[in-house]
Structures are given as C-alpha cells and as structure tokens.
Design a protein around this motif. Structure first.
Motif, PDB file in Angstrom:
ATOM      1  N   MET A 224      -5.889 -70.203  18.472  1.00 21.22           N
ATOM      2  CA  MET A 224      -7.245 -70.703  18.657  1.00 21.22           C
ATOM      3  C   MET A 224      -7.775 -71.289  17.352  1.00 21.22           C
ATOM      4  O   MET A 224      -8.421 -72.347  17.342  1.00 21.22           O
ATOM      5  N   GLU A 225      -7.478 -70.635  16.255  1.00 22.32           N
ATOM      6  CA  GLU A 225      -7.901 -71.135  14.952  1.00 22.32           C
ATOM      7  C   GLU A 225      -7.246 -72.465  14.617  1.00 22.32           C
ATOM      8  O   GLU A 225      -7.871 -73.333  13.998  1.00 22.32           O
ATOM      9  N   SER A 226      -5.994 -72.642  15.018  1.00 20.14           N
ATOM     10  CA  SER A 226      -5.274 -73.865  14.672  1.00 20.14           C
ATOM     11  C   SER A 226      -5.968 -75.111  15.218  1.00 20.14           C
ATOM     12  O   SER A 226      -5.873 -76.195  14.639  1.00 20.14           O
ATOM     13  N   LEU A 227      -6.693 -74.949  16.301  1.00 18.76           N
ATOM     14  CA  LEU A 227      -7.367 -76.072  16.952  1.00 18.76           C
ATOM     15  C   LEU A 227      -8.794 -76.260  16.451  1.00 18.76           C
ATOM     16  O   LEU A 227      -9.317 -77.373  16.466  1.00 18.76           O
ATOM     17  N   THR A 228      -9.435 -75.191  15.996  1.00 21.13           N
ATOM     18  CA  THR A 228     -10.879 -75.230  15.781  1.00 21.13           C
ATOM     19  C   THR A 228     -11.336 -74.949  14.360  1.00 21.13           C
ATOM     20  O   THR A 228     -12.518 -75.138  14.056  1.00 21.13           O
ATOM     21  N   MET A 229     -10.459 -74.496  13.475  1.00 17.27           N
ATOM     22  CA  MET A 229     -10.872 -74.131  12.125  1.00 17.27           C
ATOM     23  C   MET A 229     -10.524 -75.230  11.132  1.00 17.27           C
ATOM     24  O   MET A 229      -9.413 -75.762  11.145  1.00 17.27           O
ATOM     25  N   ASP A 230     -11.477 -75.565  10.292  1.00 12.75           N
ATOM     26  CA  ASP A 230     -11.250 -76.546   9.236  1.00 12.75           C
ATOM     27  C   ASP A 230     -10.064 -76.148   8.366  1.00 12.75           C
ATOM     28  O   ASP A 230      -9.867 -74.968   8.066  1.00 12.75           O
ATOM     29  N   ARG A 231      -9.296 -77.143   7.936  1.00  7.22           N
ATOM     30  CA  ARG A 231      -8.063 -76.882   7.193  1.00  7.22           C
ATOM     31  C   ARG A 231      -8.291 -76.062   5.934  1.00  7.22           C
ATOM     32  O   ARG A 231      -7.630 -75.044   5.704  1.00  7.22           O
ATOM     33  N   ASP A 232      -9.224 -76.484   5.094  1.00  4.48           N
ATOM     34  CA  ASP A 232      -9.405 -75.790   3.819  1.00  4.48           C
ATOM     35  C   ASP A 232     -10.076 -74.431   4.001  1.00  4.48           C
ATOM     36  O   ASP A 232      -9.828 -73.503   3.214  1.00  4.48           O
ATOM     37  N   VAL A 233     -10.920 -74.297   5.017  1.00  3.64           N
ATOM     38  CA  VAL A 233     -11.489 -72.984   5.324  1.00  3.64           C
ATOM     39  C   VAL A 233     -10.370 -72.030   5.753  1.00  3.64           C
ATOM     40  O   VAL A 233     -10.314 -70.879   5.319  1.00  3.64           O
ATOM     41  N   MET A 234      -9.455 -72.533   6.597  1.00  2.00           N
ATOM     42  CA  MET A 234      -8.329 -71.710   7.033  1.00  2.00           C
ATOM     43  C   MET A 234      -7.457 -71.302   5.854  1.00  2.00           C
ATOM     44  O   MET A 234      -7.072 -70.131   5.719  1.00  2.00           O
ATOM     45  N   HIS A 235      -7.160 -72.259   4.986  1.00  2.00           N
ATOM     46  CA  HIS A 235      -6.287 -71.947   3.858  1.00  2.00           C
ATOM     47  C   HIS A 235      -6.950 -70.965   2.894  1.00  2.00           C
ATOM     48  O   HIS A 235      -6.275 -70.115   2.310  1.00  2.00           O
ATOM     49  N   LEU A 236      -8.266 -71.091   2.721  1.00  9.90           N
ATOM     50  CA  LEU A 236      -8.980 -70.137   1.880  1.00  9.90           C
ATOM     51  C   LEU A 236      -8.936 -68.747   2.493  1.00  9.90           C
ATOM     52  O   LEU A 236      -8.638 -67.762   1.801  1.00  9.90           O
ATOM     53  N   ARG A 237      -9.226 -68.653   3.794  1.00 10.27           N
ATOM     54  CA  ARG A 237      -9.160 -67.352   4.470  1.00 10.27           C
ATOM     55  C   ARG A 237      -7.749 -66.777   4.403  1.00 10.27           C
ATOM     56  O   ARG A 237      -7.558 -65.587   4.104  1.00 10.27           O
ATOM     57  N   ASP A 238      -6.761 -67.632   4.642  1.00 10.19           N
ATOM     58  CA  ASP A 238      -5.380 -67.155   4.633  1.00 10.19           C
ATOM     59  C   ASP A 238      -4.954 -66.656   3.251  1.00 10.19           C
ATOM     60  O   ASP A 238      -4.122 -65.750   3.137  1.00 10.19           O
ATOM     61  N   SER A 239      -5.526 -67.230   2.202  1.00 10.77           N
ATOM     62  CA  SER A 239      -5.182 -66.776   0.851  1.00 10.77           C
ATOM     63  C   SER A 239      -5.670 -65.358   0.591  1.00 10.77           C
ATOM     64  O   SER A 239      -5.206 -64.697  -0.341  1.00 10.77           O
ATOM     65  N   LEU A 240      -6.589 -64.879   1.436  1.00 13.20           N
ATOM     66  CA  LEU A 240      -7.152 -63.544   1.285  1.00 13.20           C
ATOM     67  C   LEU A 240      -6.529 -62.525   2.239  1.00 13.20           C
ATOM     68  O   LEU A 240      -6.901 -61.347   2.203  1.00 13.20           O
ATOM     69  N   ILE A 241      -5.598 -62.957   3.087  1.00 17.37           N
ATOM     70  CA  ILE A 241      -5.029 -62.053   4.084  1.00 17.37           C
ATOM     71  C   ILE A 241      -4.342 -60.857   3.429  1.00 17.37           C
ATOM     72  O   ILE A 241      -4.557 -59.708   3.818  1.00 17.37           O
ATOM     73  N   SER A 242      -3.507 -61.125   2.437  1.00 16.56           N
ATOM     74  CA  SER A 242      -2.777 -60.027   1.794  1.00 16.56           C
ATOM     75  C   SER A 242      -3.738 -59.043   1.148  1.00 16.56           C
ATOM     76  O   SER A 242      -3.563 -57.820   1.269  1.00 16.56           O
ATOM     77  N   LYS A 243      -4.769 -59.557   0.487  1.00 20.44           N
ATOM     78  CA  LYS A 243      -5.750 -58.683  -0.158  1.00 20.44           C
ATOM     79  C   LYS A 243      -6.513 -57.875   0.884  1.00 20.44           C
ATOM     80  O   LYS A 243      -6.688 -56.653   0.740  1.00 20.44           O
ATOM     81  N   TYR A 244      -6.965 -58.533   1.937  1.00 24.88           N
ATOM     82  CA  TYR A 244      -7.731 -57.858   2.988  1.00 24.88           C
ATOM     83  C   TYR A 244      -6.885 -56.777   3.653  1.00 24.88           C
ATOM     84  O   TYR A 244      -7.335 -55.642   3.852  1.00 24.88           O
ATOM     85  N   ALA A 245      -5.631 -57.120   3.997  1.00 28.24           N
ATOM     86  CA  ALA A 245      -4.748 -56.161   4.656  1.00 28.24           C
ATOM     87  C   ALA A 245      -4.500 -54.947   3.758  1.00 28.24           C
ATOM     88  O   ALA A 245      -4.479 -53.805   4.231  1.00 28.24           O
ATOM     89  N   SER A 246      -4.325 -55.176   2.464  1.00 27.34           N
ATOM     90  CA  SER A 246      -4.119 -54.071   1.544  1.00 27.34           C
ATOM     91  C   SER A 246      -5.355 -53.186   1.446  1.00 27.34           C
ATOM     92  O   SER A 246      -5.248 -51.958   1.344  1.00 27.34           O
ATOM     93  N   LEU A 247      -6.533 -53.802   1.471  1.00 24.69           N
ATOM     94  CA  LEU A 247      -7.769 -53.020   1.434  1.00 24.69           C
ATOM     95  C   LEU A 247      -7.860 -52.094   2.641  1.00 24.69           C
ATOM     96  O   LEU A 247      -8.237 -50.926   2.528  1.00 24.69           O
ATOM     97  N   VAL A 248      -7.512 -52.605   3.824  1.00 27.57           N
ATOM     98  CA  VAL A 248      -7.534 -51.780   5.036  1.00 27.57           C
ATOM     99  C   VAL A 248      -6.471 -50.689   4.949  1.00 27.57           C
ATOM    100  O   VAL A 248      -6.740 -49.512   5.212  1.00 27.57           O
ATOM    101  N   TYR A 249      -5.271 -51.069   4.570  1.00 27.70           N
ATOM    102  CA  TYR A 249      -4.160 -50.126   4.498  1.00 27.70           C
ATOM    103  C   TYR A 249      -4.446 -49.010   3.498  1.00 27.70           C
ATOM    104  O   TYR A 249      -4.119 -47.839   3.734  1.00 27.70           O
ATOM    105  N   ASN A 250      -5.073 -49.367   2.378  1.00 27.15           N
ATOM    106  CA  ASN A 250      -5.285 -48.404   1.297  1.00 27.15           C
ATOM    107  C   ASN A 250      -6.569 -47.597   1.438  1.00 27.15           C
ATOM    108  O   ASN A 250      -6.825 -46.708   0.625  1.00 27.15           O
ATOM    109  N   GLY A 251      -7.385 -47.908   2.452  1.00 26.40           N
ATOM    110  CA  GLY A 251      -8.561 -47.087   2.722  1.00 26.40           C
ATOM    111  C   GLY A 251      -9.874 -47.611   2.181  1.00 26.40           C
ATOM    112  O   GLY A 251     -10.864 -46.879   2.136  1.00 26.40           O
ATOM    113  N   PHE A 252      -9.931 -48.881   1.815  1.00 26.37           N
ATOM    114  CA  PHE A 252     -11.138 -49.439   1.215  1.00 26.37           C
ATOM    115  C   PHE A 252     -11.988 -50.219   2.231  1.00 26.37           C
ATOM    116  O   PHE A 252     -12.595 -51.226   1.875  1.00 26.37           O
TER     117      PHE A 252
END
Length: 412
Positions: free
Chosen positions: A296-324
């Motif tokens: 759904m995002e591939s069709l509707t999300m701006d390219r640079d907004v998507m790339h910015l969000r995607d650059s934070l995936i690893s950090k966000y996932a680690s925050l959830v995994y680590n309890g933050f």
C-alpha cells in the motif's frame, strides 16, 4: 500495620506459580496477581482459581486485546518494524502493554512494588523494567531470578516442581514439550529445550505437532486464496470488504494465514543482554499485514518520505525489541511515522499459497502512480521530457568524474 503489596505478572505456569508463593513467604506481603489477556486463548482457563489457591489476595485478568491491536501492533506496523530482517516483534511489543497495566494496578492498589518471572538471561526483564522506569519510577521492581537466595533455592526445575507439590500448587510441567512458548494476538514463539541446538530442524515432519497457529506449508491447500485488505491512513480497516476493528483484523488474518502455512520464522537473534538465542515464531496474520502495508505504501507514499522512514526501521525495531517503547526517541520516531501514513489508504489484493504471500494488485484514490507519466509509450501529459535526463545525469556524474580524476593523477 497493613502488609506491603506486590503486583505480580502471573501466567499460571510453573515459574510464576512458584514465585507467587515464594514472594508471599519471603516478603510477608500481600500478592496481587495480574494476567493480561492479549490473545492467549485457552491458556487463561482456570487462572483465577489457581492464583487464589496459590496465595494471591486477588487477581486481575484484564482483556487488553483491543488496546494491544490498536495502540501497539498498528503503530509498530506503520513503522514497518522488522528486527534483524526477520522478526515481527510479537513478544517484544506485548511487554510494554503488560508492564503499563501492572503499574496502573500497583497505583490503584497502593502497591510499592511489581514483580515478574523473567529470567536474568532474557530480554523480557529489560522490557518490563524499562517500562516501569518510564511510567512509574517510584515503584520498585522485584526480579526473583536475579536474586541469589531464589536461585540457591531453585537451581533447577526439579526443585521448583518439588516446591509446588509441597505447597499443593498444580503443575503441568513435563518432558512432552521440552521447550517454552509465549502466545499472544500477534504470534506464538518457541524457544529453549531442543531448540537450543541451532542445527535442530524445527520444520521436520516429526516436529509438526509443535506448531499452533499454522499448518506446514506443504500441508496447506493446493488451491491459492485471494484476499483484499483495505487501508486508511496506514491501518487495515477491512478484509474482503468486511469492516473490522484492529482486533478483528488480526484474528481474521491469523485464521486465513494459518490455513496457508504463512508466517513461520526460524532464526538466531541477538538478545539485548548480549547473547545469541534461537527462536521459532509463527506470525501468520502479521506476515500478511506487513506485506500488504508495504505494498500500500509503494503506491501512496512519497519516495523521500518512504526512504527517510525506512532509514529508521532498524532503530525503531531495536527500540521495541530492547524495551524502549515509552522512551522519548521512540515517541519522536512514531510522530514522523504517523505523518508519513496520512495518505496510505486504498486496497491491496494478495494471493496466498503454501507459505507465500504474493502481491496481486493495489489501488488507491490517492495513488502517486501515474501510468501516463510512467508509460514507455508517448507521454500524453508532457510532464516528463526525456531530454531533461541528460543534464540530470551530467550533474550527478560531476563529483564522480572529479574523484576519478584525482585518483588517476595520484597514480602518475
């Protein structure tokens, strides 16, 4: 004087049953048991009677499934969180909700401490306690497995079973299932026991009975099934045309995905406390939802907004995994994620077949895809002049040419 009150995260299993009795004896305290219903199904049967019989003064069994789906699973999936490229964080995301409710009960009951049965080697101890620190720093935490006197009394499961039998606590521990499980609305996990050997084949036919939410892909129907998921601002709100709550979405997708053997993951992951561990996960509904959301995002999300969000995936996932989950940095990232989802609306069609989730179409009223511009034929909109690409390439190539020239001169 009134006795001290301790709120215990209670599952009714061997560990927390023994801990309940041990806390009452050791601290001469009133123990209030708390169980969060986050989708464990029949694992909750008989818990109230067992807790009271074991020595709890009262027990809370709170249905948190709607809150879990709406306020924890959905925001996490909007962030496309995936830990180490495989794990959809099913156990990790449940812990802050459980700890949050424990703190609320502790305050309502006037308790001075909360307690949990997480071991000193795992991630859950960190998740529970970081949440408590963020929400109620005045409440202390008791972690029996980290106390020397507890470990001396219970060096192994045999001693725990003997203690339970001595105090008339029913136990179901056996060698029939030599592994531990954790189930909720999003997934079920399996670890320890024979799974501690990373060469052990958890997908072998002889181990089919271990799985709960899904059939083996080879046993799934020979006929593919098509489903449609409707999204509004990044959240799935309907499946196959039927409007559903976030809870109903997860329950529906779990049933459909499980039937097709979808969502099994077997991985060796890096725990926050420093060691590697092997886990096997079933996340049928979550796997479908994750795939559909990305499409759904591939069709509707701006390219640079998507790339910015995607650059934070690893950090966000680690925050959830680590309890933050309740840390300011997770909340800050979530604000960006929420903004990124404002146009992620439309319908995704998927084909499900023997463990696979295959894209089969996507549409949206706010689609950023324009076939007239993307076409390889003549562009009727005149929005893109192919000749413009010459200057675009020259400008982007400039620094590469300069760098290459410097290197070539250095070799002379």
């Amino acid at each position: 004087m009134a006795k001290e009150k301790i709120v215990l995260a209670y599952s009714g299993g061997l560990d927390t049953s023994v801990i309940l009795k041990w806390l009452k004896e050791t601290y001469d305290a009133e123990i209030i048991a708390f169980t969060a219903d986050i989708g464990q199904k029949d694992e909750l049967d008989g818990l109230e009677e067992k807790a009271l019989k074991t020595g709890a003064s009262k027990i809370y069994i709170d249905d948190l499934r709607d809150e879990f789906a709406k306020d924890f699973i959905n925001p996490m999936f909007q962030a496309a969180a995936l830990y180490e490229g495989q794990y959809l964080l099913g156990t990790s995301i449940a812990r802050p909700l459980i700890a949050k409710r424990m703190v609320e009960i502790a305050r309502a009951e006037g308790a001075t401490a909360i307690a949990h049965g997480a071991t000193g080697k795992g991630n859950d101890q960190v998740r529970f306690e970081l949440t408590a620190a963020a929400l109620a720093p005045e409440i202390s935490v008791i972690a029996p497995w980290r106390l020397e006197e507890f470990r001396e009394q219970f060096p192994g499961r045999a001693e725990m079973i003997a203690y339970a039998e001595k105090h008339g606590i029913p136990v179901t521990a056996s060698a029939a299932k030599p592994y531990s499980t954790d189930r909720n609305l999003l997934h079920i996990s399996f670890e320890s026991g024979m799974l501690e050997d990373p060469w052990f084949d958890a997908a072998a036919d002889s181990n089919k009975d271990m799985y709960v939410l899904s059939v083996a892909p080879e046993d799934a129907p020979d006929q593919a099934e098509y489903i449609e998921l409707e999204f509004e601002k990044g959240d799935c709100v309907a499946v196959n045309g039927a409007k559903l709550t976030p809870l109903q979405v997860m329950e529906t997708l779990n049933e459909i995905g499980g039937k097709h053997g979808i969502g099994r993951v077997d991985m060796v992951e890096n725990r926050f406390v420093g060691m590697k561990s092997r886990g096997v996960y079933e996340t049928p509904g979550g796997t479908i939802l994750f795939t559909a959301h990305r499409k759904m995002e591939s069709l509707t999300m701006d390219r640079d907004v998507m790339h910015l969000r995607d650059s934070l995936i690893s950090k966000y996932a680690s925050l959830v995994y680590n309890g933050f989950w309740f840390a300011p940095e997770r909340l800050a990232i979530q604000a960006l994620v929420t903004e990124s989802q404002k146009n992620v609306s439309g319908t995704v069609r998927l084909k499900l077949y023997k463990g696979n989730v295959i894209g089969a179409g996507v549409k949206s009223l706010v689609s950023l895809y324009n076939p007239d511009i993307a076409t390889m034929e003549a562009d009727p909109t005149k929005a893109y002049d192919q000749g413009d690409a010459t200057g675009f390439i020259h400008l982007n190539a400039l620094r590469l040419k300069v760098s290459s020239g410097v290197e070539q001169n250095a070799k002379k």
